[in-house]
Design a protein around this motif. Structure first.
Motif: not given
Lengths: 147, 390
Positions: B75-76, B79-80, B179, B181, B200-202, B213
């Motif tokens: 998920c986002g 990733s963060d 971020d 997302v 990061s992405f979701s 993500g």
């Protein structure tokens, strides 16, 4: 928010919304920064609350608890109204989510604050303890002081 | 809840989006046929490995990077967490710069590192929610390991000057993380144009499922392994790959690129909502008038509280969101609005409408018809409402 049907009913169709221009007691509790303010108006005759209205700035639970509190004290004596606890309001609404319990405390405080105003206006001596809330840490302004 | 209305308008696309039928179709074979473990060396496993590497390639093409620079996560938020913790863990530097309007996945991660001894600078934003680059420039020093600034804010949609921030960060040798997302799928993002080292992405914000993500890690940038395990994701994140969802993510990102052709329509709908809803007395737009996500509207209606609006809108079949404390478990109002200088009492009365490509002109008409009555109804109950006289 996971509200009971009763909370949603009292939020959607609140009872006793409004103001009483010649009220005998008016209580305001809460703070706009905390996101809720309740203003309670009482019309009192011979020690009986013959009319009761409210105005509330706040969430669904704040409006529903205000509405229910007015229903619970209307037609009651002042002494009976002072017995109103936040728990009774919560029970009458078939429960509140945990994060919303403070709204019921605010409703109890609003009633007591309006009664205190009535006592003060009429120079009726009263035991300050009567006006203390039943819930620990209920004092809304203090509890949200960090805002 | 009683809901007699036939209309249903979902306008909370910044919260999540429905999975696109094309995405479901893309994923289906990876549940039913191609269900092998990508780490297995027989053909059943190899076909799954080839599939996810194909997905990696497709996503890399969209971002303008190589497949080896794309890592899949759950998920986002993961990733963060990974981008920040992973980057600082392998750095000798002890200073992190972020902003006051980041998602909690960034803010909480940074706060934890702060407790562990890292020095943290949280940049202010201006009244539109744009990060103060002058503050960034002043805060950067030789000890800065990482700069973390979101590409677009989730509440007010404000777009951030990531490319400029990256240039400043690189001047002192700090890594730049964004971020993305909210921005991913809404706007074209190319990692070289942005100049970022980590992004990061979701999936579920762009019509892929929840639970998938990704993280872009520029070649040569060292980040610590996030999940110890069996060597998946080039040994940097253990755990058997979520093959169907990875396929769905790739498809959803491709679809999102196509849907960007529809952004002009979305911006027209957004601006119409802003124009019409701010005609309601005592209301104002939060965030930047133009430098914002195509579908994001965030308006404060003074003297009322957001949760009440949400409940009444829900009864009318409209799903939106609020920055009010009363709708959050923490009972704290939106940190984003507060950082933008919105008074706390006004933050309680904020409403976020986030349109997606499935939203129509009729949806917007319905919101414009419905909302003023709801605002008035709550104001009539409010002891602080001064009335409509000017």
């Amino acid at each position: 928010m996971d509200y009971s049907e009763k909370v949603l009913d009292h939020f959607t169709n609140p009872r006793n919304v409004g103001e009483i221009p010649d009220a005998d007691g008016v209580g305001t509790v809460g703070n706009p920064k905390c996101g809720d303010i309740m203003k309670m108006f009482l019309k009192i005759e011979d020690g009986v609350i013959v009319d009761c209205k409210f105005k509330t700035f706040g969430c669904g639970a704040a409006i529903a608890t205000s509405s229910m509190a007015t229903e619970l004290i209307k037609g009651k004596t002042i002494e009976e109204a002072l017995q109103l606890t936040n728990k009774a309001v919560v029970e009458a609404l078939d429960g509140l989510p945990a994060v919303k319990i403070h709204c019921s405390v605010l409703a109890e405080e609003a009633v007591k604050s309006a009664v205190a105003d009535y006592y003060k206006r009429n120079n009726i001596p009263f035991d300050a303890k009567l006006l203390e809330c039943t819930e620990e840490g209920c004092c809304h302004l203090a509890a949200h002081g960090e805002h | 809840m009683a809901n007699d209305t036939k209309r249903f308008v979902y306008a909370d696309n910044a919260a999540t989006t429905p999975v696109a039928p094309e995405v479901i179709k893309e994923m289906q074979p990876y549940f039913e046929e191609c269900w092998g473990n990508p780490s297995s060396i027989y053909r059943k496993g190899l076909e799954a490995k080839r599939a996810i590497n194909g997905a990696r390639e497709r996503i890399a093409n969209i971002l303008g990077c190589t497949a080896k620079e794309i890592f899949f996560t759950s998920c986002g938020s993961e990733s963060d967490n990974w981008a920040i913790k992973g980057a600082v863990a392998l750095s000798k530097k002890k200073h992190i710069i972020t902003t006051k309007i980041e998602h909690p996945a960034v803010l909480q991660t940074v706060a934890k590192l702060e407790k562990q001894g890292y020095r943290v600078t949280r940049l202010d934003v201006d009244n539109y929610g744009v990060v103060r680059l002058d503050q960034l420039e002043a805060a950067l020093d030789e000890d800065t390991a990482l700069v973390a600034i979101m590409a677009a804010n989730n509440e007010i949609g404000t777009l951030q000057p990531i490319a400029e921030a990256a240039k400043l960060a690189h001047r002192v040798g700090a890594l730049m993380f964004t971020d993305a997302v909210q921005a991913m799928g809404a706007l074209p993002l190319r990692v070289d144009e942005l100049g970022v080292d980590l992004l990061s992405f979701s999936g579920h914000k762009l019509n892929a499922p929840k639970g998938i993500g990704g993280l872009y890690v520029r070649r040569g940038v060292r980040i610590d392994r996030f999940v110890d395990g069996g060597g998946q994701e080039s040994g940097r994140r253990g755990g058997t790959e979520n093959v169907p969802y990875i396929m769905g993510l790739a498809k959803a990102m491709e679809l999102a690129q196509e849907k960007m052709a529809d952004n002009a329509r979305l911006i027209t709908l957004r601006d119409r909502l802003v124009r019409e809803l701010t005609k309601i007395p005592y209301s104002h737009l939060n965030g930047h008038p133009t430098e914002r996500l195509p579908g994001n509207v965030n308006i404060t209606f003074q003297y009322i509280e957001g949760e009440g609006m949400l409940l009444l809108l829900d009864q009318a079949g409209i799903c939106v969101s609020t920055g009010s404390a009363c709708s959050s478990a923490s009972l704290e109002p939106s940190h984003v609005l507060v950082a933008c200088g919105v008074p706390i009492e006004d933050a309680h009365g904020s409403l976020r409408i986030s349109l997606g490509h499935q939203n129509t002109e009729e949806d917007v008409d319905y919101i414009i018809q419905t909302l003023p009555g709801i605002v008035q109804r709550l104001r009539d109950m409010s002891p602080i409402y001064p009335g409509n006289e000017f």
